[in-house]
Design a protein around this motif. Structure first.
Motif, short mmCIF file in Angstrom:
data_model
loop_
_atom_site.label_atom_id
_atom_site.label_comp_id
_atom_site.label_asym_id
_atom_site.label_seq_id
_atom_site.Cartn_x
_atom_site.Cartn_y
_atom_site.Cartn_z
N ARG A 43 0.86 -1.19 0.00
CA ARG A 43 0.00 0.00 0.00
C ARG A 43 0.89 1.24 0.00
NH1 ARG A 43 -1.95 3.18 3.93
NH2 ARG A 43 -0.93 1.97 5.58
N VAL A 44 0.49 2.23 -0.78
CA VAL A 44 1.23 3.50 -0.75
C VAL A 44 0.84 4.22 0.55
CG1 VAL A 44 1.59 5.72 -1.90
CG2 VAL A 44 1.21 3.66 -3.27
N ALA A 45 1.78 4.28 1.50
CA ALA A 45 1.48 4.93 2.78
C ALA A 45 1.63 6.44 2.65
CB ALA A 45 2.42 4.39 3.86
N LYS A 46 2.52 6.87 1.75
CA LYS A 46 2.75 8.30 1.57
C LYS A 46 3.32 8.54 0.18
CE LYS A 46 6.04 10.54 3.96
NZ LYS A 46 6.82 11.29 4.92
N LYS A 47 2.89 9.62 -0.44
CA LYS A 47 3.44 10.02 -1.74
C LYS A 47 4.00 11.43 -1.55
CE LYS A 47 1.96 10.83 -6.53
NZ LYS A 47 0.83 10.89 -7.46
N GLU A 48 5.26 11.63 -1.91
CA GLU A 48 5.86 12.93 -1.61
C GLU A 48 6.64 13.44 -2.82
OE1 GLU A 48 7.01 14.05 2.60
OE2 GLU A 48 8.87 13.25 1.77
N GLN A 49 6.29 14.64 -3.26
CA GLN A 49 7.01 15.21 -4.40
C GLN A 49 8.38 15.69 -3.93
OE1 GLN A 49 4.84 18.18 -6.55
NE2 GLN A 49 6.51 18.50 -8.01
N GLU A 50 9.43 15.28 -4.61
CA GLU A 50 10.79 15.64 -4.20
C GLU A 50 11.39 16.73 -5.08
OE1 GLU A 50 11.80 14.36 -1.51
OE2 GLU A 50 11.17 12.27 -1.31
N SER A 51 10.88 16.84 -6.31
CA SER A 51 11.34 17.90 -7.23
C SER A 51 10.29 17.97 -8.33
CB SER A 51 12.71 17.56 -7.83
OG SER A 51 12.56 16.58 -8.85
N ASP A 52 10.53 18.83 -9.34
CA ASP A 52 9.56 18.93 -10.45
C ASP A 52 9.38 17.58 -11.14
OD1 ASP A 52 9.35 21.55 -9.90
OD2 ASP A 52 10.11 22.29 -11.83
N VAL A 53 10.40 16.72 -11.10
CA VAL A 53 10.33 15.47 -11.87
C VAL A 53 10.43 14.19 -11.04
CG1 VAL A 53 11.15 16.43 -14.07
CG2 VAL A 53 12.81 15.63 -12.38
N ILE A 54 10.75 14.31 -9.76
CA ILE A 54 10.93 13.09 -8.94
C ILE A 54 9.95 13.08 -7.77
CG2 ILE A 54 12.54 11.78 -7.47
CD1 ILE A 54 14.79 12.66 -9.33
N THR A 55 9.27 11.94 -7.61
CA THR A 55 8.32 11.78 -6.50
C THR A 55 8.63 10.49 -5.76
OG1 THR A 55 6.57 13.04 -7.58
CG2 THR A 55 5.85 11.38 -6.02
N SER A 56 8.56 10.55 -4.42
CA SER A 56 8.81 9.35 -3.62
C SER A 56 7.50 8.68 -3.23
CB SER A 56 9.56 9.71 -2.33
OG SER A 56 10.89 10.04 -2.62
N PHE A 57 7.57 7.36 -3.15
CA PHE A 57 6.43 6.56 -2.68
C PHE A 57 6.91 5.73 -1.49
CE2 PHE A 57 5.82 7.54 -7.08
CZ PHE A 57 4.46 7.79 -7.21
N TYR A 58 6.22 5.84 -0.37
CA TYR A 58 6.54 5.04 0.81
C TYR A 58 5.58 3.86 0.80
CZ TYR A 58 9.25 9.01 2.53
OH TYR A 58 10.17 10.01 2.67
N LEU A 59 6.14 2.64 0.83
CA LEU A 59 5.33 1.45 0.58
C LEU A 59 5.36 0.49 1.77
CD1 LEU A 59 6.78 1.01 -3.01
CD2 LEU A 59 4.58 2.02 -2.43
N VAL A 60 4.17 0.12 2.25
CA VAL A 60 4.09 -0.84 3.36
C VAL A 60 3.29 -2.05 2.89
CG1 VAL A 60 4.28 0.88 5.20
CG2 VAL A 60 2.03 0.31 4.31
N PRO A 61 3.65 -3.27 3.38
CA PRO A 61 2.95 -4.45 2.85
C PRO A 61 1.50 -4.47 3.29
CG PRO A 61 4.44 -5.05 4.64
CD PRO A 61 4.66 -3.61 4.39
N GLN A 62 0.65 -4.83 2.35
CA GLN A 62 -0.79 -4.83 2.64
C GLN A 62 -1.16 -5.89 3.67
OE1 GLN A 62 -3.35 -5.57 -0.69
NE2 GLN A 62 -4.56 -3.75 -0.28
N ASP A 63 -0.36 -6.98 3.70
CA ASP A 63 -0.67 -8.06 4.66
C ASP A 63 -0.25 -7.71 6.08
OD1 ASP A 63 2.11 -8.42 4.66
OD2 ASP A 63 2.04 -10.05 3.22
N GLY A 64 0.41 -6.58 6.28
CA GLY A 64 0.78 -6.14 7.62
C GLY A 64 1.96 -6.89 8.22
N ASN A 65 2.53 -7.84 7.49
CA ASN A 65 3.66 -8.60 8.03
C ASN A 65 4.99 -7.86 7.79
OD1 ASN A 65 1.96 -10.67 8.85
ND2 ASN A 65 2.01 -11.62 6.82
N ALA A 66 6.06 -8.49 8.27
CA ALA A 66 7.39 -7.86 8.15
C ALA A 66 7.80 -7.77 6.68
CB ALA A 66 8.40 -8.70 8.92
#
Ligand code: HEM
Length: 404
Positions: A158-181
Motif C-alpha cells: 500500500r502506498v502509505a505516503k506520496k511525496e514530491q521531491e522535485s519537479d520530476v521526482i516523486t517518492s512513494f513510501y510502501l508498506v505491505p498490505q498483509d501487515g507482516n514484516a
C-alpha cells in the motif's frame, strides 16, 4: 560437458555472431513475441523499442560463447543478470523457449552458413549457459523466500505516503498490505514494480532503487517522471505512478534485488558521485554510512540541471548538518537565475577534473557512481585521471547493462 569439437565450433562462430548479433537478436524477439505473446508481460517494451535489450542480450551471448569452456570466469556477470531475472520472475521453464527461438533466429539470419553441426553446437552451448543462469537464479529465489520478511513473486504494498521531491521526482513510501514484516535489503538494491495500466494490453514491470536506508518499516522508491523526448516516448509506468497512483493505492513488488551494494566492511573514505535520479541508490548507501559508520569520511557529489529538478536536496543537507563526517557538493549544469542569486550550488557546469581533484581530499577512497550512461563514462574517465584504481570504482547505471 561440451566436447572439444563443440567448444571449437562455438569459439569459431563468435566472430560471425559479433557481425550478425544484433540482427539475430532482433529476429529472435520478433519470433519470441509472435509465438509467446505472454512474454510481453515481462519484457520492458520501451527498452525493446529502443533496441537496448537486443544489445544487452547479444553482448551476453558473445561473452558467454567466448568463455564457454570456463563459464565460471563470467559468474559475476551471470549473478548480476540473475538478480534482474529473479526480480522479474524469470523461471527455468522460460529458458527452453528463449533457446528455441534464439536457434531459429540464428538459422534464419545466417541461412546456409548455419549448418546442422553449428546449430547443434549452439543448442548444446545454450543449454550449458542456461543451466548456469538457472542454478544461480534458483539460489536467489530460495534466499528471497527464506529470508525473514521475504517472499516469492510479487506482493501487494500500500502506498502509505506520496511525496514530491522535485519537479520530476516523486517518492512513494510502501508498506505491505498483509501487515507482516518486510525483507531486509542492502543499500543500493532495487525492487521491481509490476503495474497494470488501464487500457494497456500487457502489464509492465520496472525496477526502482530503494532510496532510504534499510531497517525502516517501509520501502521507499523515488521515481523520475520520464517525459517524451525526441526519439524516446514518455515513460508509461513513471507517468502513471506520478499522475494516477495516490496514497492508499496498491503496488505489486518483488523482493529487493541487485548487486550494486555498499561494501560495509570497508572503512576507507567513501565518495558518492551521482547524476540526476541516479542518486537514489547512493542516498540509501549514504544514509547507511552515516547511521552505521559515524567515523567514516563521506563525500556526496550530485550533478543535476538545477534546483528545480534536484530531488532530496534538503534531506541530504540535513544529514550534512547532523554528521560532521559528511561533505556535500551540488553541480548544476543549467542553474536558474534564482539558483545563481541564492548560491544554491557549488559548481556551475559539469563535473571537471581540476574541480574534482580539489574536492577529493584523498584519492584513497572507495567510489560509488550512478547516473545516466554519459555521466558514468565521464566519471569513470575523470576518476582514472585522478589515479583511482578500477577496483575502487563501483558503478551502476540506469537501464539494461550495455556491455559485459
Ligand atoms: C535482462 C541475458 C534468458 C528475460 C537481461 C539482460 C541480459 C540478459 C544481459 C540485461 C541485464 C540488465 O539489464 O542488467 C540473458 C541471457 C539469457 C537470458 C544470456 C539466457 C542464457 C532470459 C529468459 C528470459 C529473460 C529465459 C525470459 C523469458 C529478461 C528480461 C530482462 C532481461 C525481461 C529485462 C530487460 C528488459 O525488460 O528489457 N537478460 N537472458 N532472459 N532478461 Fe534475460
Amino acid at each position: 560437458m561440451l566436447s572439444p569439437k563443440t567448444i571449437e565450433i562455438i569459439k569459431s562462430t563468435v566472430p560471425v555472431l559479433e557481425v550478425h548479433g544484433t540482427a539475430i537478436t532482433k529476429r529472435f524477439y520478433q519470433m519470441l513475441f509472435t509465438k509467446h505473446p505472454e512474454l510481453l508481460n515481462i519484457f520492458n517494451h520501451a527498452n525493446q523499442k529502443q533496441g537496448r535489450q537486443q544489445h544487452a542480450l547479444a553482448n551476453a551471448v558473445y561473452a558467454a560463447a567466448k568463455h564457454i569452456d570456463q563459464l565460471e570466469t563470467i559468474l559475476p556477470v551471470v549473478k548480476q543478470i540473475g538478480h534482474k531475472h529473479r526480480s522479474l520472475g524469470i523461471l527455468p521453464e522460460h529458458y527452453p523457449i528463449v533457446g528455441e527461438n534464439l536457434l531459429a533466429a540464428i538459422k534464419d539470419v545466417l541461412g546456409n552458413a548455419a549448418t546442422d553441426e553449428i546449430l547443434q553446437a549452439w543448442a548444446e552451448a545454450y543449454g550449458v549457459i542456461a543451466d548456469a543462469f538457472i542454478s544461480v537464479e534458483a539460489e536467489m529465489y530460495e534466499k528471497a523466500e527464506r529470508q525473514q520478511g521475504g517472499w516469492a513473486g510479487f506482493r501487494a504494498f500500500r502506498v502509505a505516503k506520496k511525496e514530491q521531491e522535485s519537479d520530476v521526482i516523486t517518492s512513494f513510501y510502501l508498506v505491505p498490505q498483509d501487515g507482516n514484516a518486510i525483507a531486509a535489503y542492502e543499500p543500493g538494491q532495487y525492487v521491481s514494480v509490476k503495474m497494470e495500466i488501464p487500457g494497456e494490453k500487457n502489464v509492465h514491470i520496472r525496477q526502482y532503487s530503494l532510496s532510504d536506508s534499510p531497517g525502516k518499516p517501509y520501502y521507499r522508491i523515488s521515481v523520475k517522471r520520464v517525459d517524451e523526448e525526441e526519439g524516446r516516448p514518455a515513460g508509461k509506468v513513471s507517468n502513471y505512478l506520478h499522475e494516477q497512483i495516490q496514497a492508499d493505492d496498491v503496488l505489486w513488488l518483488s523482493a529487493p534485488a541487485g548487486d550494486f551494494v555498499l561494501d560495509s566492511e570497508e572503512t576507507r573514505p567513501i565518495v558518492f558521485l551521482s547524476g540526476g535520479v541516479g542518486q537514489t541508490p547512493l542516498i540509501s548507501m549514504l544514509q547507511t554510512v552515516v547511521e552505521r559508520q559515524p567515523n567514516r569520511p563521506a563525500t556526496f557529489i550530485h550533478a543535476a540541471q538545477n534546483s528545480q529538478v534536484h530531488a532530496l536536496k534538503s534531506q541530504v543537507e540535513e544529514l550534512a548538518d547532523k554528521h560532521r563526517q559528511l561533505s556535500v557538493y551540488w553541480c548544476y549544469s543549467q542553474p536558474t537565475e534564482r539558483d545563481v542569486e541564492s548560491k544554491a550550488y557549488h559548481k556551475a557546469g559539469h563535473i571537471e577534473l581540476p574541480w574534482l581533484k580539489e574536492m577529493l581530499a584523498t584519492p584513497n577512497a572507495s567510489f560509488y557512481v550512478c547516473g545516466p550512461v554519459d555521466f558514468m563514462r565521464a566519471m569513470n574517465t575523470l576518476l582514472k585521471q585522478c589515479g583511482v584504481a578500477d577496483s575502487d570504482i563501483h558503478v551502476e547505471f540506469f537501464g539494461p547493462a550495455a556491455s559485459l
